[in-house]
Motif scaffolding. Structure first.
Motif, PDB file in Angstrom:
ATOM      1  N   GLN A   1      -1.790   6.537   0.218  1.00  0.00           N
ATOM      2  CA  GLN A   1      -3.126   6.930  -0.241  1.00  0.00           C
ATOM      3  C   GLN A   1      -3.975   5.694  -0.508  1.00  0.00           C
ATOM      4  N   PRO A   2      -5.165   5.591   0.089  1.00  0.00           N
ATOM      5  CA  PRO A   2      -6.023   4.419  -0.151  1.00  0.00           C
ATOM      6  C   PRO A   2      -6.302   4.217  -1.629  1.00  0.00           C
ATOM      7  N   GLY A   3      -6.267   2.946  -2.062  1.00  0.00           N
ATOM      8  CA  GLY A   3      -6.559   2.617  -3.444  1.00  0.00           C
ATOM      9  C   GLY A   3      -5.358   2.661  -4.365  1.00  0.00           C
TER      10      GLY A   3
ATOM     11  N   PRO B   1       0.825  -1.213   0.000  1.00  0.00           N
ATOM     12  CA  PRO B   1       0.000   0.000   0.000  1.00  0.00           C
ATOM     13  C   PRO B   1       0.858   1.260   0.000  1.00  0.00           C
TER      14      PRO B   1
ATOM     15  N   SER C   1      -9.571   6.264  -7.690  1.00  0.00           N
ATOM     16  CA  SER C   1      -8.585   6.605  -6.652  1.00  0.00           C
ATOM     17  C   SER C   1      -7.819   7.855  -7.064  1.00  0.00           C
TER      18      SER C   1
ATOM     19  N   GLU D   1      -1.477   1.236  -4.865  1.00  0.00           N
ATOM     20  CA  GLU D   1      -0.462   0.274  -4.433  1.00  0.00           C
ATOM     21  C   GLU D   1       0.763   0.392  -5.334  1.00  0.00           C
TER      22      GLU D   1
END
Length: 226
Positions: free
Chosen positions: A25-27, A22, A53, A29
């Motif tokens: 930032q979410p979303g 990860p 994202s 990778e």
């Protein structure tokens, strides 16, 4: 953090070795291919954006180089589908996102401070391709220090002719082979100075991102940390 940080050694990462981690930032990778530092690092990565994202606007003090591998990568209202090459100079900023999702190849903190002009190239435009050294080539960037291009290597042909002073490549299509080792699409190689006569395109040929000249001074940003 150090990942493949000894530039005197060969480094290879194939898609079967991808380890997605990860980002902050979410979303989003990434696969770390090489890295010297934390979040403000000299780094080479494959980055995957989930649909819808985004990152907040941020600065790139050392510049950023991107090749869109799949999906569509966006910067504000500008949208770049697979095949676009983006080069943003030191001190630039952007707000990246992807509505449909995207996979991009990214290099950070690897530009000269003197670079000042952004580059945006659609490598799908055949008018940008020329025949150079007996094969098709799409020039992406060149200065006194580094040379970046896409190369279409015919089936069975060697990638390099003679000695190279360090090189980095990413297989974009087809595949390469070397003494029984297969490098499929998505394989990344960083090779120290030497000769590599056995590195050839497979029976379907290969398209590769090829970068030379940038490995002489691999130091990352001062004070980079997590």
């Amino acid at each position: 953090m150090l990942v493949n940080a000894d530039f005197s050694l060969r480094a290879v990462v194939t898609p079967r070795q991808y380890h997605w981690t990860p980002s902050p930032q979410p979303g989003v990778e990434r696969v770390m291919l090489d890295r010297m530092g934390g979040e403000n690092a000299r780094a080479t990565s494959v980055v995957r954006y989930a649909p819808a994202s985004c990152f907040p606007r941020h600065l790139h003090p050392g510049g950023e180089e991107i090749l869109v591998l799949s999906g569509t990568f966006s910067e504000g209202e500008a949208h770049y589908p697979a095949g676009w090459y983006l080069r943003s100079p030191p001190g630039s900023s952007h707000q990246p996102s992807s509505g449909e999702g995207a996979v991009i190849f990214v290099k950070l903190w690897q530009m000269q401070p003197s670079e000042s002009q952004p580059v945006r190239i659609d490598t799908r435009d055949e008018s940008r391709w020329t025949v150079r050294n007996g094969r098709e080539s799409c020039l992406l960037f060149s200065d006194a220090i580094e040379h970046v291009s896409l190369e279409r290597v015919p089936a069975g042909a060697s990638v390099f002719n003679g000695h190279v002073e360090g090189v980095e490549l990413l297989v974009l299509g087809g595949g390469l082979r070397e003494r029984g080792q297969e490098y499929e699409r998505g394989s990344w190689l960083r090779l120290p100075p030497g000769t590599y006569p056995d590195l050839v395109a497979d029976v379907f040929g290969a398209c590769v991102y090829l970068k030379t000249g940038h490995l002489a001074n691999p130091a990352g940003p001062a004070g980079a940390s997590c």
